[in-house]
Scaffold this motif. Structure first.
Motif, PDB file in Angstrom:
ATOM      1  N   ALA A 192       0.843  -1.199   0.000  1.00 32.45           N
ATOM      2  CA  ALA A 192       0.000   0.000   0.000  1.00 32.45           C
ATOM      3  C   ALA A 192       0.877   1.247   0.000  1.00 32.45           C
ATOM      4  CB  ALA A 192      -0.904  -0.006   1.230  1.00 32.45           C
ATOM      5  N   GLN A 193       0.475   2.245  -0.742  1.00 33.11           N
ATOM      6  CA  GLN A 193       1.176   3.536  -0.770  1.00 33.11           C
ATOM      7  C   GLN A 193       0.345   4.540   0.018  1.00 33.11           C
ATOM      8  OE1 GLN A 193       2.177   4.754  -4.776  1.00 33.11           O
ATOM      9  NE2 GLN A 193       2.518   2.640  -5.410  1.00 33.11           N
ATOM     10  N   ASN A 194       0.878   4.923   1.181  1.00 34.65           N
ATOM     11  CA  ASN A 194       0.144   5.870   2.017  1.00 34.65           C
ATOM     12  C   ASN A 194      -0.011   7.207   1.308  1.00 34.65           C
ATOM     13  OD1 ASN A 194      -0.090   4.015   4.081  1.00 34.65           O
ATOM     14  ND2 ASN A 194       1.766   4.677   5.100  1.00 34.65           N
ATOM     15  N   GLY A 195      -1.085   7.888   1.624  1.00 37.31           N
ATOM     16  CA  GLY A 195      -1.336   9.179   1.009  1.00 37.31           C
ATOM     17  C   GLY A 195      -0.373  10.244   1.512  1.00 37.31           C
TER      18      GLY A 195
ATOM     19  N   PRO B   1      -4.029  19.299  -2.024  1.00 33.79           N
ATOM     20  CA  PRO B   1      -4.828  18.532  -1.054  1.00 33.79           C
ATOM     21  C   PRO B   1      -4.169  17.201  -0.704  1.00 33.79           C
ATOM     22  CG  PRO B   1      -6.180  19.338  -2.880  1.00 33.79           C
ATOM     23  CD  PRO B   1      -4.757  19.556  -3.280  1.00 33.79           C
ATOM     24  N   ALA B   2      -4.518  16.705   0.460  1.00 35.12           N
ATOM     25  CA  ALA B   2      -4.029  15.385   0.857  1.00 35.12           C
ATOM     26  C   ALA B   2      -4.542  14.331  -0.118  1.00 35.12           C
ATOM     27  CB  ALA B   2      -4.479  15.064   2.267  1.00 35.12           C
ATOM     28  N   THR B   3      -3.769  13.289  -0.302  1.00 34.59           N
ATOM     29  CA  THR B   3      -4.175  12.200  -1.192  1.00 34.59           C
ATOM     30  C   THR B   3      -4.606  10.996  -0.361  1.00 34.59           C
ATOM     31  OG1 THR B   3      -1.884  11.399  -1.344  1.00 34.59           O
ATOM     32  CG2 THR B   3      -2.618  12.975  -3.012  1.00 34.59           C
ATOM     33  N   PRO B   4      -5.543  10.210  -0.872  1.00 31.88           N
ATOM     34  CA  PRO B   4      -6.050   9.077  -0.084  1.00 31.88           C
ATOM     35  C   PRO B   4      -5.083   7.911  -0.008  1.00 31.88           C
ATOM     36  CG  PRO B   4      -7.055   9.099  -2.260  1.00 31.88           C
ATOM     37  CD  PRO B   4      -6.237  10.360  -2.156  1.00 31.88           C
ATOM     38  N   GLY B   5      -4.080   7.900  -0.885  1.00 25.90           N
ATOM     39  CA  GLY B   5      -3.175   6.758  -0.923  1.00 25.90           C
ATOM     40  C   GLY B   5      -3.672   5.707  -1.906  1.00 25.90           C
ATOM     41  N   VAL B   6      -2.836   4.747  -2.182  1.00 25.66           N
ATOM     42  CA  VAL B   6      -3.174   3.680  -3.125  1.00 25.66           C
ATOM     43  C   VAL B   6      -3.155   2.345  -2.374  1.00 25.66           C
ATOM     44  CG1 VAL B   6      -2.538   2.499  -5.256  1.00 25.66           C
ATOM     45  CG2 VAL B   6      -2.113   4.964  -5.021  1.00 25.66           C
ATOM     46  N   PRO B   7      -4.295   1.627  -2.320  1.00 25.49           N
ATOM     47  CA  PRO B   7      -4.304   0.335  -1.624  1.00 25.49           C
ATOM     48  C   PRO B   7      -3.349  -0.651  -2.298  1.00 25.49           C
ATOM     49  CG  PRO B   7      -6.541   1.093  -2.085  1.00 25.49           C
ATOM     50  CD  PRO B   7      -5.615   1.966  -2.870  1.00 25.49           C
ATOM     51  N   GLY B   8      -2.822  -1.551  -1.512  1.00 28.40           N
ATOM     52  CA  GLY B   8      -1.976  -2.606  -2.052  1.00 28.40           C
ATOM     53  C   GLY B   8      -2.746  -3.925  -2.103  1.00 28.40           C
ATOM     54  N   PHE B   9      -2.065  -4.974  -2.487  1.00 28.39           N
ATOM     55  CA  PHE B   9      -2.715  -6.280  -2.547  1.00 28.39           C
ATOM     56  C   PHE B   9      -1.659  -7.370  -2.420  1.00 28.39           C
ATOM     57  CE2 PHE B   9      -1.649  -5.006  -6.859  1.00 28.39           C
ATOM     58  CZ  PHE B   9      -1.007  -6.136  -7.365  1.00 28.39           C
ATOM     59  N   THR B  10      -2.098  -8.538  -1.984  1.00 25.70           N
ATOM     60  CA  THR B  10      -1.237  -9.710  -1.959  1.00 25.70           C
ATOM     61  C   THR B  10      -1.521 -10.541  -3.204  1.00 25.70           C
ATOM     62  OG1 THR B  10      -2.799 -11.148  -0.817  1.00 25.70           O
ATOM     63  CG2 THR B  10      -1.421  -9.720   0.554  1.00 25.70           C
TER      64      THR B  10
ATOM     65  N   THR C  60      -6.673  -7.286   0.033  1.00 23.91           N
ATOM     66  CA  THR C  60      -6.417  -5.852  -0.092  1.00 23.91           C
ATOM     67  C   THR C  60      -5.615  -5.346   1.105  1.00 23.91           C
ATOM     68  OG1 THR C  60      -8.448  -5.508  -1.351  1.00 23.91           O
ATOM     69  CG2 THR C  60      -7.481  -3.573  -0.302  1.00 23.91           C
ATOM     70  N   LEU C  61      -4.595  -4.538   0.850  1.00 23.84           N
ATOM     71  CA  LEU C  61      -3.800  -3.898   1.896  1.00 23.84           C
ATOM     72  C   LEU C  61      -4.208  -2.436   1.950  1.00 23.84           C
ATOM     73  CD1 LEU C  61      -0.294  -5.434   1.056  1.00 23.84           C
ATOM     74  CD2 LEU C  61      -1.993  -6.268   2.687  1.00 23.84           C
ATOM     75  N   SER C  62      -4.759  -2.026   3.067  1.00 25.36           N
ATOM     76  CA  SER C  62      -5.286  -0.664   3.170  1.00 25.36           C
ATOM     77  C   SER C  62      -4.164   0.368   3.188  1.00 25.36           C
ATOM     78  CB  SER C  62      -6.134  -0.512   4.439  1.00 25.36           C
ATOM     79  OG  SER C  62      -7.222  -1.406   4.411  1.00 25.36           O
ATOM     80  N   ALA C  63      -4.430   1.502   2.576  1.00 26.55           N
ATOM     81  CA  ALA C  63      -3.480   2.626   2.583  1.00 26.55           C
ATOM     82  C   ALA C  63      -3.939   3.651   3.608  1.00 26.55           C
ATOM     83  CB  ALA C  63      -3.410   3.271   1.193  1.00 26.55           C
ATOM     84  N   LYS C  64      -2.979   4.310   4.244  1.00 22.44           N
ATOM     85  CA  LYS C  64      -3.295   5.359   5.209  1.00 22.44           C
ATOM     86  C   LYS C  64      -3.446   6.679   4.471  1.00 22.44           C
ATOM     87  CE  LYS C  64      -1.477   7.696   9.313  1.00 22.44           C
ATOM     88  NZ  LYS C  64      -0.321   7.794  10.251  1.00 22.44           N
TER      89      LYS C  64
END
Length: 533
Positions: free
Chosen positions: A145-148, A195-204, A209-213
């Motif tokens: 996951a890529q945090n915002g 503006p802040a970005t929501p981030g990009v979820p990751g995955f296995t 799904t791997l949640s992004a902060k």
């Protein structure tokens, strides 16, 4: 080699050797049987060497017919391994031995059986199939996951001064950085907000799904004087009046500039929300109060100045004048005056019988490195007091106090009390939320309580960061220094926190500081240090 009475056949992928008894059969060895299998097209199969050895031995003395499997057709094998963190899957292919080769469909089937459904690398699979043999080749990859990103503010006027002091690694401020007045006009673009970005979820590779902060979003600061959010773009800040741009947290203010020839009985006292520029002198007892900077082209002769920014006096400060600035104070010289600065004081020539107090440093004689003097009075700074000449044989006691910062200590105390209240508020909200969750929420209070808790936690996090910053600033005080460019003469009382030294003998160029044992020492230009007495 005589293979009379011997035959080969294939059944279900197994190659069988059939032997009939034969009188006077010559010697048969396993190597000859292997050669026979190769000649008959079974060389790519998996040969059973022990069976060939046994068949060669038994064939020589066989008294009854027998059959023995001596080789086998084996298809290629496909094995998929998943990493323990499920972020990759690798492939092993063992080549076929006379059987069917591995295909792309075989690999896909193996991935499906292993539960690999995401991040599959079709190119890597194709290359492995072409090679028909591989080990630990990665054929699927997950993605972290890529945090915002937090909201960011891009200043569109690089010359706008920032009122926040900039410390180097040693805790000192560059007193030379004052800057000129920058002007902007109504409508000028001041700042762009990203503006802040929501981030990009990751995955296995299993498809989890791997949640992004999400990044911390932050709007433009509220009530920015002289600035407004653009009507066309909510992320663009522009000037709503002509004036002096000043960078603040989360925005830019535009302070109007009031320009006067001088301040005296004719003008009266000046109280201005912005920057004040006085081309001439400020007279005895006259007051100038500004939310921005105060710039004086002449002398301050007994005047009283208070600035929310910096004070810059081209001439001198004399006759019991009192200057107080949230930022820096600079003047050509000062005599019998009181100067209080939030960051640094810079006197170009000399300071005589003054009360000087700066939260970081005091520098005397920057424009007169051989004759600049600090004589009499009291100078208090947290990190540095620097002067060519300190004290005078014919004058009174010159007092220097370092490592003391009453304002920082007061701010630390206030922040501690504030954080205690914030912690208590959070505990109350936690209890309220737990109660509403347990017994029900007929009045719809839960969502408001949760929102209040989120705001309280955000405010507490900001307080913690501010407190840590204050602690770091105060910790730097143990590196405080008195730097002398030419000499110390006369009576000089020096205090580093609670450690005092009463100097009554002359010292040449060097520096005074606390050593590791808490003793005030003097180090000359060569670095040789002795206790200061």
């Amino acid at each position: 080699m005589d293979f009379v009475g011997m035959a080969l056949s294939e059944s279900g992928g197994s190659i069988l050797l059939h032997v009939q008894p034969q009188e006077d059969r010559g010697d048969i060895d396993a190597a000859a049987l292997r050669d026979w299998l190769v000649r008959d097209g079974y060389g790519d199969c998996l040969l059973h060497h022990e069976a060939l050895e046994r068949a060669a031995k038994d064939a020589r003395a066989a008294s009854a017919p027998f059959s023995l499997p001596v080789a086998e057709r084996c298809d290629a094998t496909v094995v998929v391994h998943i990493a323990t963190d499920a972020m990759s899957a690798s492939l092993d292919i063992k080549p076929a031995r006379g059987g069917a080769p591995a295909t792309v469909e075989d690999v896909r089937h193996g991935l499906m059986l292993a539960g690999v459904v995401a991040g599959i690398d079709e190119v890597a699979i194709a290359q492995a199939v072409v090679a028909q043999a591989c080990e630990a080749v990665v054929v699927a990859r997950g993605a972290l996951a890529q945090n915002g990103h937090d909201a960011a503010f891009e200043e569109l006027i690089p010359a706008a001064p920032d009122r926040a002091p900039k410390l180097d690694d040693s805790g000192f401020i560059d007193y030379r950085e004052h800057g000129d007045i920058v002007m902007v006009h109504t409508g000028a673009l001041l700042m762009r907000r990203q503006p802040a970005t929501p981030g990009v979820p990751g995955f296995t590779v299993r498809g989890d799904t791997l949640s992004a902060k999400p990044g911390l979003d932050e709007p433009f600061a509220a009530q920015l004087t002289g600035a407004k959010v653009s009507d066309e773009d909510p992320n663009l800040l522009q000037a709503s009046q002509t004036g002096h741009p000043v960078r603040v947290h989360g925005g830019v203010m535009v302070e109007p500039i009031l320009r006067l020839a001088e301040v005296n009985m004719d003008t009266g006292n000046i109280h201005y929300d912005g920057t004040v520029q006085v081309d001439g002198e400020i007279g005895q007892g006259m007051r100038v109060q500004a939310s921005g900077d105060i710039l004086v082209g002449g002398m301050v002769d007994g005047g009283i100045l208070q600035a929310g920014g910096n004070i810059k006096v081209t001439g001198g400060v004399i006759a019991h004048a009192m200057l107080r600035a949230a930022g820096t104070i600079s003047a050509r010289f000062a005599e019998a005056a009181q100067l209080y600065a939030g960051t640094s004081i810079a006197i170009g020539d000399m300071a005589l019988e003054c009360e000087l107090q700066s939260l970081n440093q005091i520098v005397i004689g920057a424009s007169a490195p051989q004759r600049g003097r600090l004589i009499g009075g009291c100078a208090t700074a947290m990190m540095l007091i620097q002067a060519p000449l300190v004290g005078s044989p014919s004058g009174g006691i010159t007092k220097l106090v370092l490592g003391a910062n009453p304002e920082l200590e007061a701010r630390c105390h206030d922040l501690q009390q504030q954080m205690e209240k914030e912690t208590a508020a959070q505990e109350s909200l936690h209890k309220l939320i737990a109660h509403l969750t347990a017994v029900g929420d007929p009045k719809g209070l839960l969502s408001r309580a949760q929102a209040s808790l989120k705001n309280a936690q955000s405010a507490h996090a900001k307080s913690l960061l501010a407190f840590k910053d204050l602690e770091q600033q105060m910790a730097l005080s143990r590196h405080a220094v008195v730097a002398v460019g030419v000499a110390v003469a006369g009576a000089v009382d020096m205090a580093f926190g609670r450690v005092q030294a009463h100097l009554r003998s002359e010292y040449r160029a060097g520096s005074f500081r606390l050593d590791g044992e808490g003793t005030v020492v003097f180090a000359d230009s060569s670095g040789y240090a002795v206790p200061a007495v």
